[in-house]
Design a protein around this motif. Sequence first.
Motif, mmCIF file in Angstrom:
data_model
loop_
_atom_site.group_PDB
_atom_site.id
_atom_site.type_symbol
_atom_site.label_atom_id
_atom_site.label_comp_id
_atom_site.label_asym_id
_atom_site.label_seq_id
_atom_site.Cartn_x
_atom_site.Cartn_y
_atom_site.Cartn_z
ATOM 1 N N ASP A 196 47.804 12.919 67.113
ATOM 2 C CA ASP A 196 47.652 13.847 68.243
ATOM 3 C C ASP A 196 47.435 13.051 69.521
ATOM 4 N N ASP A 198 45.321 13.332 71.898
ATOM 5 C CA ASP A 198 43.983 13.224 72.506
ATOM 6 C C ASP A 198 42.994 12.387 71.698
ATOM 7 N N ASN A 199 43.361 11.950 70.513
ATOM 8 C CA ASN A 199 42.440 11.152 69.689
ATOM 9 C C ASN A 199 42.338 9.710 70.187
ATOM 10 N N HIS A 310 38.316 11.739 66.405
ATOM 11 C CA HIS A 310 38.918 12.996 66.844
ATOM 12 C C HIS A 310 38.289 13.384 68.190
ATOM 13 N N THR A 311 38.544 12.573 69.199
ATOM 14 C CA THR A 311 37.990 12.867 70.519
ATOM 15 C C THR A 311 38.783 14.017 71.145
ATOM 16 N N ARG A 312 38.141 14.757 72.026
ATOM 17 C CA ARG A 312 38.844 15.848 72.729
ATOM 18 C C ARG A 312 38.488 15.747 74.199
HETATM 19 MN MN MN Z 1 42.740 17.161 69.454
#
Ligand code: MN
Length: 337
Positions: A196, A198-199, A310-312
Amino acid sequence: MAARMKLKLKTVFVLYFMVSLMGLIYALMQLGQHCDCAEHDLPKDRAISRLQEELYRLQGQIRQLEKAKQPEKKQPPKSSLSTIFVITPTYARLVQKAELTRLSQTFLHVPQLHWILVEDSPRKTPLVSNFLMKSGLTYTHLNVPTAKERKLQEGDPSWLKPRGVEQRNEGLRWLREDRKTEPGDDGQQGVVYFADDDNTYSLQLFEEMRSTQRVSVWPVGLVGGMKFESPVVEGGKVVRFHTGWRPSRPFPMDMAGFAVSLRLVLANLDACFDGEAPMGFLESSLLKGLVTVDELEPKADNCTKVLVWHTRTEKPKMKREEALQVQGLGSDPAVEV
Ligand code: MN
Ligand code: UGA
């Protein structure tokens, strides 16, 4: 013969720099001589700093030449490394370019990586097209819009519908088409990872997944309301999963926590993500068509190291921008952010 020519050329270069250097040092010494004419001081200072700059530049070039002379670090030849195909869904929003910049600059450090970037959009956008062109990466640019009834609407909680489904499936479709070669062919060697946009990815993660035979797995940090989620390994095998939510799911793992061998993707043409899968079952919808839990290959020191998070990214607030826009003083729309 060519090697000797190269060596000679290098010697000539080094000699040339040495002579230039000596000339510069002499000039600096001359300028450094005492002078009692105060009005001469200013241009002299300027000349000294210009010469010093030149000296630093030449020193830099010498360092680079010397580096080039050193034998390269022993690394396996590029072609013997499995290619890592990274499939990333992405969609237009204020932070998109920032996310893609962070991601691409991580990928630039990974040898033999092919980025398959799939826009959630009916058309390829100029922002992403130009971005990829300048990225320096090997890439494939695709696009497919999420069907309207499947798309999150403004104000919907993010967990209501799965995201990036059609885009990941489009990436798989492209790979299967592109690599439609005879089994056993080198073109089928590779690893597929769903990253993804944003990770946060450690470079070490890519070296861990490169040896994937079927499906490899590892912990993911800061996900599912936990410090980390992870497969639990006993005797080298995955025996259960450390997760705070529905451990009964076939594969209770985040998208960032596994990679699949290209061979397996090509051998199971029907395996894909199911957009209708209930919340938390998206990863399982692909994996259950490919492996069983006891076949999973634990990586990252038997799943004891967190190498992906799993950073957002927080959605930026535009209150002041909107207030200025009302007065016709908003930020220049011609500047790409
Ligand atoms: Mn995400
Ligand atoms: C979690 C998982 O980490 C995702 O892999 C999974 O797809 C998602 O839940 C889900 O349940 O669908 P989360 O951080 O909540 O991730 O999801 P996002 O990061 O918002 O989206 C995942 C990917 O899809 C991102 O690469 C994002 O750019 C992309 N996306 C998101 C789209 O292509 N279109 C959208 O409308 C939203």
